[in-house]
Write a protein that holds these residues in place. Sequence first.
Motif, short mmCIF file in Angstrom:
data_model
loop_
_atom_site.label_atom_id
_atom_site.label_comp_id
_atom_site.label_asym_id
_atom_site.label_seq_id
_atom_site.Cartn_x
_atom_site.Cartn_y
_atom_site.Cartn_z
N PHE A 95 141.12 75.78 -8.60
CA PHE A 95 140.04 75.23 -8.71
C PHE A 95 139.47 74.43 -7.64
N ASN A 96 138.06 73.97 -7.44
CA ASN A 96 137.61 73.15 -5.84
C ASN A 96 138.26 71.85 -6.27
N ALA A 97 139.17 71.63 -5.52
CA ALA A 97 139.27 70.21 -5.80
C ALA A 97 138.06 69.03 -5.05
N GLU A 98 137.20 69.60 -4.13
CA GLU A 98 136.26 68.96 -3.24
C GLU A 98 135.51 68.57 -4.69
N GLY A 99 135.15 69.66 -5.50
CA GLY A 99 134.07 69.07 -6.07
C GLY A 99 134.68 68.67 -7.62
N SER A 100 135.16 69.26 -8.01
CA SER A 100 135.89 68.13 -8.67
C SER A 100 136.59 66.95 -8.75
N GLY A 101 137.40 66.44 -7.79
CA GLY A 101 137.28 65.25 -7.25
C GLY A 101 136.18 64.12 -7.33
N ALA A 102 135.27 64.81 -6.85
CA ALA A 102 134.23 64.54 -6.97
C ALA A 102 133.32 63.59 -8.29
N HIS A 162 142.41 50.34 -24.60
CA HIS A 162 141.86 51.82 -24.82
C HIS A 162 141.70 51.52 -22.52
N MET A 163 141.67 50.31 -22.02
CA MET A 163 141.60 50.32 -20.33
C MET A 163 142.99 51.07 -20.38
N VAL A 164 144.02 50.88 -20.83
CA VAL A 164 145.13 51.47 -20.22
C VAL A 164 145.53 52.83 -20.34
N LEU A 165 144.34 53.42 -21.28
CA LEU A 165 144.38 54.39 -21.83
C LEU A 165 143.47 55.45 -20.54
N LEU A 166 141.85 54.59 -19.92
CA LEU A 166 140.82 54.71 -19.24
C LEU A 166 141.99 55.19 -17.67
N ALA A 167 142.62 53.93 -17.75
CA ALA A 167 143.35 54.29 -15.93
C ALA A 167 143.78 54.95 -16.01
N LEU A 168 145.26 55.28 -17.12
CA LEU A 168 145.98 56.23 -16.96
C LEU A 168 145.14 57.51 -16.50
N THR A 169 144.31 57.76 -17.34
CA THR A 169 143.52 59.31 -17.52
C THR A 169 142.56 59.24 -16.22
N ILE A 170 142.91 58.21 -15.35
CA ILE A 170 141.42 58.59 -14.35
C ILE A 170 143.10 58.75 -12.66
N VAL A 171 144.33 58.40 -13.40
CA VAL A 171 145.36 58.29 -12.60
C VAL A 171 146.18 59.78 -11.87
N VAL A 172 146.32 60.35 -13.88
CA VAL A 172 146.65 61.81 -14.02
C VAL A 172 145.23 62.32 -13.51
N ALA A 198 143.56 62.71 -11.18
CA ALA A 198 142.92 62.47 -9.42
C ALA A 198 144.36 63.20 -9.22
N LEU A 199 145.65 63.20 -9.03
CA LEU A 199 146.83 63.73 -9.26
C LEU A 199 146.97 65.25 -10.09
N THR A 200 146.16 65.55 -10.46
CA THR A 200 146.16 66.93 -11.24
C THR A 200 144.87 67.39 -10.69
N ILE A 201 143.92 66.96 -9.65
CA ILE A 201 142.65 67.38 -8.80
C ILE A 201 143.39 67.79 -7.31
N VAL A 202 143.84 66.70 -7.06
CA VAL A 202 144.51 67.14 -5.68
C VAL A 202 144.58 67.81 -4.89
N PRO A 203 145.55 68.84 -5.49
CA PRO A 203 146.30 70.06 -4.52
C PRO A 203 145.06 71.14 -4.82
N GLY A 204 143.53 70.66 -5.91
CA GLY A 204 143.89 71.78 -6.04
C GLY A 204 143.91 73.64 -6.59
N LEU A 258 152.20 71.79 -16.88
CA LEU A 258 152.66 70.38 -16.41
C LEU A 258 151.43 69.75 -16.94
N GLN A 259 150.40 69.85 -15.75
CA GLN A 259 148.99 69.18 -16.21
C GLN A 259 148.31 69.38 -17.13
#
Length: 379
Positions: A131-138, A337-347, A349-355, A360-361
């Motif tokens: 996928f396109n990391a630029e668009g998905s990351g934004a 829920h804040m913990v789950l939201l933070a984990l969702t954002i971090v995970v 980002a790590l999923t999207i960056v490589p494209g 596993l992801q």
Amino acid sequence: MSTATHRTPLTDWTVVVPVVALVALAFSWGRDLPTLAVALVALCLAGAVLAAVHHAEVVAHRVGEPFGSLVLAVAVTVIEVALIVTLLADGGSKTSSLARDTVFAAVMITCNGIVGLSLLVGALRNRVAVFNAEGSGAALATVATLAVLSLVLPTFTTTKPGPEFSTAQLAFAATASLALYGLFVTVQTVRHRDYFLPVDTKRIRKEAAKAAAAAAAGEDDEHAEPPTVRAALISLGLLLVALVAVVGNAKAVSPTIERGVADLGLPYAVVGVIIALLVLAPETLAAVRAARRDRVQTSLNLAYGSAIASIGLTIPAIALATIWLSGPLVLGLEPVHMVLLALTIVVGALTIVPGRATLLQGGVHLVLLAAYLFLAVSP
């Protein structure tokens, strides 16, 4: 039935089912339904979901990406907002946190459920989902900003006691949400549209051979001739009818859902989760179908676009609704829920960056969704 079909017969199921579901909505609205009637309404709801997916694909095939995924995301969210406001107006003090619960459920379902399923399907088909990391990351950055501004900050502000915004703070959050949503749509559809288009891979030559085989087998195919303007407009109208039926019938069965939740001794927040699952069903099916066609970027457009629309349109609508709605409006998330939201954002980002993503992801995102659903039932 192919998305490239130029004419939709009046007897086709994709025409009949939305109309029948709308009729069922008219007869069930505002009534206390017996068990058999609830089952029939639920059946109509499921049929309307499938019809909505079909018509969304017809419209998407005509207008192209990323406009196609935007049409479905916005249409679903606008009607979802109407459902939330209606439930807030009818439910009294017990629904004070319904908007928060439904919006957060939508974020978790889209960013973990739809994304996880799409990556899983894409990776199962081609070993690696591209996928396109630029668009998905934004898009993910926009989701994270909107979620924190609207759902996390109310827990920490001090102007008004409790996890609530003051009037001025709610007005700011509504304005910021609407501005960010408008900016994202502009970037997605005008200035950087190419960031949100499906990625061309080395499999492009093989797809031509697959397209011929699929056409011979009568399967849907993105390379087929787009439908006419008239066919697309008819499908757009039927899409709106189907979505009204989906959300309206979800509202019709919501008293039964509320009674079932209460009888089982579950938290009222589970109602918001179930509503979000029902409302997001068309987008989930559309995203999985796109991933099966090796168009994972379209799936991510649907997932993150729906999350952005859910917050970016719901918060301003709720802010306007508070003018005539009485009672508190709880928007701040609880610590778990804040913990789950933070984990969702971090995970995310790590999923999207490589494209690129593997099974596993996809599995990690689905486990996060499972954790959210489990903790919603057993907080």
